[in-house]
Design an enzyme around this catalytic site. Structure first.
Site, mmCIF file in Angstrom:
data_model
loop_
_atom_site.group_PDB
_atom_site.id
_atom_site.type_symbol
_atom_site.label_atom_id
_atom_site.label_comp_id
_atom_site.label_asym_id
_atom_site.label_seq_id
_atom_site.Cartn_x
_atom_site.Cartn_y
_atom_site.Cartn_z
ATOM 1 N N PRO A 1 -37.330 -5.915 33.317
ATOM 2 C CA PRO A 1 -37.963 -6.884 34.221
ATOM 3 C C PRO A 1 -37.938 -8.318 33.720
ATOM 4 O O PRO A 1 -38.227 -9.238 34.494
ATOM 5 C CB PRO A 1 -39.401 -6.365 34.349
ATOM 6 N N HIS B 1 -42.127 -21.988 43.093
ATOM 7 C CA HIS B 1 -42.158 -22.389 41.687
ATOM 8 C C HIS B 1 -40.884 -23.149 41.344
ATOM 9 O O HIS B 1 -39.778 -22.642 41.533
ATOM 10 C CB HIS B 1 -42.274 -21.154 40.782
ATOM 11 N N TYR C 1 -31.786 -18.037 36.506
ATOM 12 C CA TYR C 1 -33.131 -17.643 36.926
ATOM 13 C C TYR C 1 -33.316 -17.835 38.428
ATOM 14 O O TYR C 1 -33.893 -16.983 39.113
ATOM 15 C CB TYR C 1 -34.176 -18.458 36.167
ATOM 16 N N LYS D 1 -34.824 -9.756 37.876
ATOM 17 C CA LYS D 1 -33.558 -9.559 38.584
ATOM 18 C C LYS D 1 -33.473 -8.245 39.355
ATOM 19 O O LYS D 1 -32.497 -8.023 40.077
ATOM 20 C CB LYS D 1 -32.384 -9.626 37.598
ATOM 21 N N TYR E 1 -43.587 -17.109 29.729
ATOM 22 C CA TYR E 1 -42.965 -16.067 28.924
ATOM 23 C C TYR E 1 -43.264 -16.393 27.462
ATOM 24 O O TYR E 1 -42.905 -17.480 26.992
ATOM 25 C CB TYR E 1 -41.451 -16.040 29.136
#
Length: 390
Positions: free
Chosen positions: A293, A72, A385, A297, A201
């Site tokens: 979550p 991704h 990220y 991480k 998200y």
């Protein structure tokens, strides 16, 4: 029996460290309380940072990850029906993440340990570290009515939040930092096509939602729920209806629904225990720190601990250099706290906090507006990220 490194916990952290050390001629024994089937049956997230992928490559167990993992290069954030993309690769000079289930990671590591006759002892009950402040620590465990002893140079606790490793350290020797969030994540696994090629998200007035995936035909979805909710309160129909209500219209319209394969509610907490070393006992992963979550991480923070421990033990056994072991806790915690900051920030950005009132909601929206308008803010999000360097 006698070994060089005794590892408590047969999850991905313990197995990865065990195999990395084996490749360098360092002997280990892994003790796992549960059966292998139980460990492989646990459903966990699977967004892997570049650093984790690098460790799997170093361990020689990345073939299936590379073949089956989903690379991704971006993900999306939705707020009040609007969506925008975070181009991780473009913002970081080409860095990406790989979506590959933690269960599959564990399966690959078990296969690697089996292939070289690695000692992974399952259903080891009452595992107990002894004499960790001496140069001759040892572990005891029970199988049935038999008591066993493992003498070792070092003990590594990879046995999770509820494990015995951290509990071995006297309370007065630990500094504990914790925040319990007033909600949990209700997660559903379904054999349906993912609604998006990348993660979404979503923030809405109804609460947070996440659209994730395990493969092209296996989806993982989450919605924020009150802590007092039970899985039994949520039928599949209710879950799908609530998820659709929290997503932008075009995403909701193309969402494919189906029977849940697995459904569970996970509470959210931020937790750090300092230090991560007590004598010759070292903590790694969830034994020392937990993140919500949001931001993926948890497993990746454990991987950074494995990296520092591997390098430290390698220097000790091959070069008689103690500096890595002596600085392990400091190094590991420096990165752990950065992962904590990022997970805390993403959690506060995207979830509904009723107690924050109108001011808190307006601040959330302003933060998102700033993120949309600022490349610098997007670079910061992207570099965290994909994973900060070890």
């Amino acid at each position: 029996m006698k070994t060089q490194v005794g590892i408590i916990g047969g999850g991905p952290s313990g197995l990865l460290l065990s195999h990395l050390l084996h490749l360098q001629g360092i002997e280990t024994v892994v003790l796992e309380q549960r059966s292998r089937d139980y460990v492989l049956g646990r459903i966990r997230a699977g967004v892997l940072e570049k650093g984790f992928v690098g460790l799997m490559e170093k361990a020689g167990v990345a073939d299936r990850l590379k073949a089956d993992g989903e690379v991704h290069a971006s993900f999306s954030i939705a707020s009040d029906g609007q969506m925008f993309d975070i181009d991780m690769a473009g913002l970081t000079g080409g860095d990406t993440v790989v979506v590959y289930g933690q269960t599959e990671v564990t399966r690959d590591l078990y296969a690697a340990r089996d292939s070289v006759g690695g000692q992974v002892i399952h259903e080891a009950q009452d595992v107990t570290p002894h004499d960790v402040l001496t140069a001759t620590p040892y572990l005891t465990y029970r199988t049935g009515d038999e008591l066993h002893r493992v003498d070792c140079d070092y003990i590594i606790g990879c046995d999770g939040f509820h494990g015995v490793s951290r509990q071995t350290i006297p309370r007065e020797k630990l500094n504990v930092f914790e925040r319990i969030y007033p909600f949990g994540w209700l997660g559903v696994l379904s054999r349906t096509r993912p609604v998006s090629e990348g993660l979404i998200y979503a923030r809405s007035a109804r609460g947070f939602a996440l659209c994730s995936l395990r493969s092209r035909v296996l989806s993982r979805y989450y919605v924020q729920v009150p802590l007092q909710d039970r899985v039994e309160d949520w039928s599949d129909d209710r879950f799908w209806a609530e998820l659709k209500a929290r997503l932008p219209g075009p995403v909701s319209e193309r969402l494919e629904t189906g029977p849940s394969i697995e459904k569970s509610i996970a509470p959210l907490r931020s937790f750090v225990a300092e230090p991560m070393r007590y004598g010759n006992l070292f903590l790694a992963g969830d034994a020392a720190h937990i993140v919500p979550p949001t931001g993926a991480k948890g497993l990746n923070s454990a991987a950074s601990d494995v990296h520092y421990l591997y390098e430290a033990l390698l220097a000790h056994y091959h070069e008689n250099d103690e500096s890595g072991l002596e600085s392990y806790s400091e190094k590991a915690l420096a990165r752990v706290w950065k992962a904590q900051r990022f997970s805390w920030w993403m959690t506060n950005l995207l979830h509904d906090f009723p107690e924050s009132g109108a001011f808190g909601q307006r601040m959330q929206q302003t933060e998102i507006d700033y993120l949309i308008s600022s490349r610098a803010a997007q670079v910061s999000l992207a570099e965290n990220y994909v994973g900060l360097p070890f």
